[in-house]
Design an enzyme around this catalytic site. Structure first.
Site, PDB file in Angstrom:
ATOM      1  N   CYS A  41       0.955  -1.235  -0.141  1.00 57.95           N
ATOM      2  CA  CYS A  41       0.062   0.001   0.100  1.00 57.95           C
ATOM      3  C   CYS A  41       0.896   1.310   0.030  1.00 57.95           C
ATOM      4  CB  CYS A  41      -0.661   0.077   1.278  1.00 57.95           C
ATOM      5  SG  CYS A  41      -1.842  -1.425   1.630  1.00 57.95           S
ATOM      6  N   CYS A  45      -2.783   4.942   2.946  1.00 56.10           N
ATOM      7  CA  CYS A  45      -3.925   3.873   2.422  1.00 56.10           C
ATOM      8  C   CYS A  45      -4.973   4.011   3.724  1.00 56.10           C
ATOM      9  CB  CYS A  45      -3.456   2.643   2.187  1.00 56.10           C
ATOM     10  SG  CYS A  45      -4.576   1.533   2.019  1.00 56.10           S
ATOM     11  N   CYS A  72      -2.427  -2.905  -3.591  1.00 59.76           N
ATOM     12  CA  CYS A  72      -4.073  -2.504  -2.706  1.00 59.76           C
ATOM     13  C   CYS A  72      -4.797  -2.131  -3.689  1.00 59.76           C
ATOM     14  CB  CYS A  72      -3.571  -1.850  -1.638  1.00 59.76           C
ATOM     15  SG  CYS A  72      -5.174  -1.338  -0.786  1.00 59.76           S
ATOM     16  N   CYS A  75      -5.785   1.617  -2.504  1.00 66.44           N
ATOM     17  CA  CYS A  75      -5.136   3.042  -2.640  1.00 66.44           C
ATOM     18  C   CYS A  75      -4.343   2.847  -4.022  1.00 66.44           C
ATOM     19  CB  CYS A  75      -4.283   3.085  -1.467  1.00 66.44           C
ATOM     20  SG  CYS A  75      -3.044   1.633  -1.178  1.00 66.44           S
TER      21      CYS A  75
END
Length: 355
Positions: A41, A45, A72, A75
């Site tokens: 991330c 995030c 991810c 994000c």
């Protein structure tokens, strides 16, 4: 305001605190790999924080993917965030156009409202789109003029509708006429003096608009190299008053008066110099903090270069910038003078706050 640290000096403990705070200032500086879920991330995030034992930090998305992690979906660290994309789209448009681009046109292109676009652009670039565009025009004109040729051609090529608009734009910024600073100061009179101070010999030079050079351990030959076609005049009655003010600023930097300056730089350099002038006497900032204050948190090295390009020591207080670990860092005239300036400010009543 919390310190924006140099991404190159972050420890894993720093990165963990940043991830817990979901600090957007560090998006792009590193990614957080969560091996219990197999994803990585961006620092900001919004997902729930993982357990520290499951986290490994990576410098780039490629490094995280090489370790077997996937991006991810919340994000999307492998892509620019929508705000970043909108700002970059505006920058591409502004850099590709010599004519002013209305905020409304940028708004239509990005799909953002004018007020929101203005806000996120200024947060990222340090200037509004209109001010950024004007700075680009000045920078283009300066580059064109420095290459010689006709002044009017350079101004039209830079995007000005005529010389009068350029002169209005640079009012209060440049002391020398464009034809002068494009040709080593031709037609410009520069008064100067070399005087003794408690820090050693100091060169002070000024045009009719303000101080254009303050340096230590330099003499007339340094001015001749900078302004080979200017008329250099030593001393003078009116200049002596200004000289006394500059010397006082060096001897007691915390009490320096507001002395007029005649300096010129790129849009980024001017933003850095403005940030330097906001540092209170007796305090210090890191190069990372100055880069952030200039609107470019990731441009730490460029901020250091802009710091080094400062032509008026003390008056633009580049000596108040130190490294993230609290060490002095470099200084054009030696760290002994830098340390002495900081100690003088402390003695004048400031509190010397090293990061």
């Amino acid at each position: 305001m919390a310190e924006i640290m140099d991404a190159q000096t972050l420890t894993d403990d720093d990165r963990w605190r940043i991830a817990l705070a979901k600090d957007r200032n560090y998006d792009g500086a590193f990614v957080t790999g969560v091996h219990s879920t197999g994803i990585y991330c961006r620092p900001s995030c919004p997902a729930r924080a993982p357990h520290r034992k499951n986290v490994t930090f990576y410098a780039t998305c490629r490094d995280a993917e090489a370790a077997g992690l996937r991006a991810c979906k919340r994000c999307t660290p492998q892509t620019a965030a929508p705000d970043e994309q909108a700002v970059q789209a505006c920058l591409d448009i502004l850099h590709g156009s010599t004519a002013p681009v209305p905020l409304e046109e940028l708004s239509v292109t990005t799909g953002y409202s004018p007020s929101h676009l203005q806000r996120i652009f200024k947060r990222a670039a340090g200037l509004s789109p209109a001010a950024y565009s004007r700075a680009l025009r000045r920078e283009r004109a300066g580059d064109a003029l420095s290459r010689g040729g006709r002044v009017t051609d350079a101004l039209y090529d830079a995007g000005y509708s005529g010389p009068s608009r350029f002169y209005a734009d640079i009012k209060g910024r440049l002391g020398m006429a464009p034809s002068a600073w494009s040709d080593g100061g031709r037609g410009t009179v520069i008064h100067y003096a070399v005087t003794e101070t408690g820090l050693g010999p100091m060169l002070v030079a000024a045009t009719s608009k303000g101080v254009c050079r303050v340096s230590f351990m330099e003499d007339r030959s340094a001015l001749e190299r900078r302004f080979p076609n200017a008329r250099l005049v030593e001393g003078g009655a009116r200049f002596s008053v200004l000289l006394a003010q500059v010397v006082a600023a060096a001897e007691r930097p915390a009490t320096a008066p507001n002395i007029p300056l005649d300096v010129k730089g790129t849009a980024f350099q001017e933003a850095v110099w403005q940030a330097l002038r906001t540092i209170p006497p007796g305090e210090t900032r890191t190069y990372a903090q100055i880069a952030a204050a200039a609107g470019h948190p990731g441009a730490v090295r460029a901020a250091g270069s802009a710091n080094g390009a400062n032509a008026v020591a003390v008056l633009i207080p580049c000596h108040r910038v130190v490294r993230s670990d609290g060490s002095l860092g470099g200084y054009a005239y030696g760290t002994a003078i830098k340390q002495a300036l900081l100690e003088r400010e402390q003695a004048d009543g400031g509190t010397l706050n090293f990061p």
